[in-house]
Design an enzyme around this catalytic site. Structure first.
Site, PDB file in Angstrom:
ATOM      1  N   GLU A   1      -4.361  -5.195  -7.548  1.00 30.86           N
ATOM      2  CA  GLU A   1      -5.049  -5.668  -6.341  1.00 30.86           C
ATOM      3  C   GLU A   1      -5.430  -7.155  -6.462  1.00 30.86           C
ATOM      4  OE1 GLU A   1      -4.999  -3.752  -3.844  1.00 30.86           O
ATOM      5  OE2 GLU A   1      -5.105  -1.674  -4.543  1.00 30.86           O
TER       6      GLU A   1
ATOM      7  N   GLN B   1      -4.771  -9.632  -4.800  1.00 32.83           N
ATOM      8  CA  GLN B   1      -5.098 -10.352  -3.556  1.00 32.83           C
ATOM      9  C   GLN B   1      -6.595 -10.508  -3.324  1.00 32.83           C
ATOM     10  OE1 GLN B   1      -3.944  -7.238  -3.648  1.00 32.83           O
ATOM     11  NE2 GLN B   1      -5.143  -5.959  -2.280  1.00 32.83           N
TER      12      GLN B   1
ATOM     13  N   MET C   1       0.830  -1.202   0.000  1.00 32.31           N
ATOM     14  CA  MET C   1       0.000   0.000   0.000  1.00 32.31           C
ATOM     15  C   MET C   1       0.867   1.255   0.000  1.00 32.31           C
ATOM     16  SD  MET C   1      -1.265   0.141   3.941  1.00 32.31           S
ATOM     17  CE  MET C   1      -2.180   1.579   3.446  1.00 32.31           C
TER      18      MET C   1
ATOM     19  N   LYS D   1       2.302   0.721  -6.554  1.00 25.85           N
ATOM     20  CA  LYS D   1       2.107  -0.431  -7.449  1.00 25.85           C
ATOM     21  C   LYS D   1       1.076  -0.150  -8.542  1.00 25.85           C
ATOM     22  CE  LYS D   1      -0.557  -2.929  -3.967  1.00 25.85           C
ATOM     23  NZ  LYS D   1      -1.851  -2.373  -4.358  1.00 25.85           N
ATOM     24  N   THR D   2       0.039   0.640  -8.227  1.00 33.12           N
ATOM     25  CA  THR D   2      -0.948   0.971  -9.263  1.00 33.12           C
ATOM     26  C   THR D   2      -0.297   1.841 -10.344  1.00 33.12           C
ATOM     27  OG1 THR D   2      -2.775   0.792  -7.718  1.00 33.12           O
ATOM     28  CG2 THR D   2      -3.193   2.081  -9.698  1.00 33.12           C
TER      29      THR D   2
END
Ligand SMILES: [Zn+2]
Length: 172
Positions: free
Chosen positions: A70, A72, A1, A5-6
């Site tokens: 995302e 996960q 977070m 990463k985005t």
């Protein structure tokens, strides 16, 4: 977070597009914090994304390069990815490896085992400001494993601060 990463996914999607590849971006349906059918990074860059709930759904779409953010939060297993990969398709996948209880998050463990290139990204620790925050700490009482939220609920912390927060040695 808060490790970028985005942004990484959006940058890679654009890079692949420049290379002339047919690119598709996916994100879990439940993650609609910022937008329903777009990925938006913290700098406001965005790219259109397909909402899916199960990893299997990507088989319905044809592309050269599949990017998933995302990861996960997705249901199902990674077989669909392996099948497409064996046909020469490329994947770029981002996700949180651990839950706030430090348990492997969703199918992240499976996909990490199969990946041929892994980049661990870190954030700045919210407590001590060190540069190696690799854990998420949940600021509120959680009832289940999954609670989608942003800065109001989760903060990035280093291992030391995580342990101090959990033991009650420090408080936010
Ligand atoms: Zn810290």
């Amino acid at each position: 977070m808060r490790c970028g990463k985005t942004q990484k996914i959006i940058d890679e999607a654009n890079r692949q597009k420049i290379a002339g590849k047919k690119v598709l971006v996916f994100k879990p349906l439940m993650d609609n914090r910022f937008s329903d059918n777009h990925l938006i990074d913290r700098n406001g860059n965005e790219i259109s994304a397909v909402n899916i709930e199960n990893i299997d759904e990507i088989k319905k779409f044809d592309a050269d390069v599949y990017l998933i953010d995302e990861f996960q939060f997705l249901q199902g297993d990674i077989k669909a990815i392996q099948e497409l990969e064996s046909k020469g398709k490329k994947f770029f996948i981002a996700g949180l490896n651990l839950t706030t209880e430090k348990k492997p998050f969703g199918k992240m463990g499976d996909i990490l085992c199969c990946a041929d290139n892994i980049q661990m990204m870190t954030s700045i620790c919210e407590v001590c400001k060190s540069e190696n925050a690799t854990y998420s700490y949940c600021k509120i009482e959680k009832t289940g494993d999954i609670l989608v939220g942003g800065d109001d609920i989760y903060i990035p912390v280093c291992n030391q601060c995580y342990n101090k927060l959990v033991s009650g040695e420090i408080k936010l």
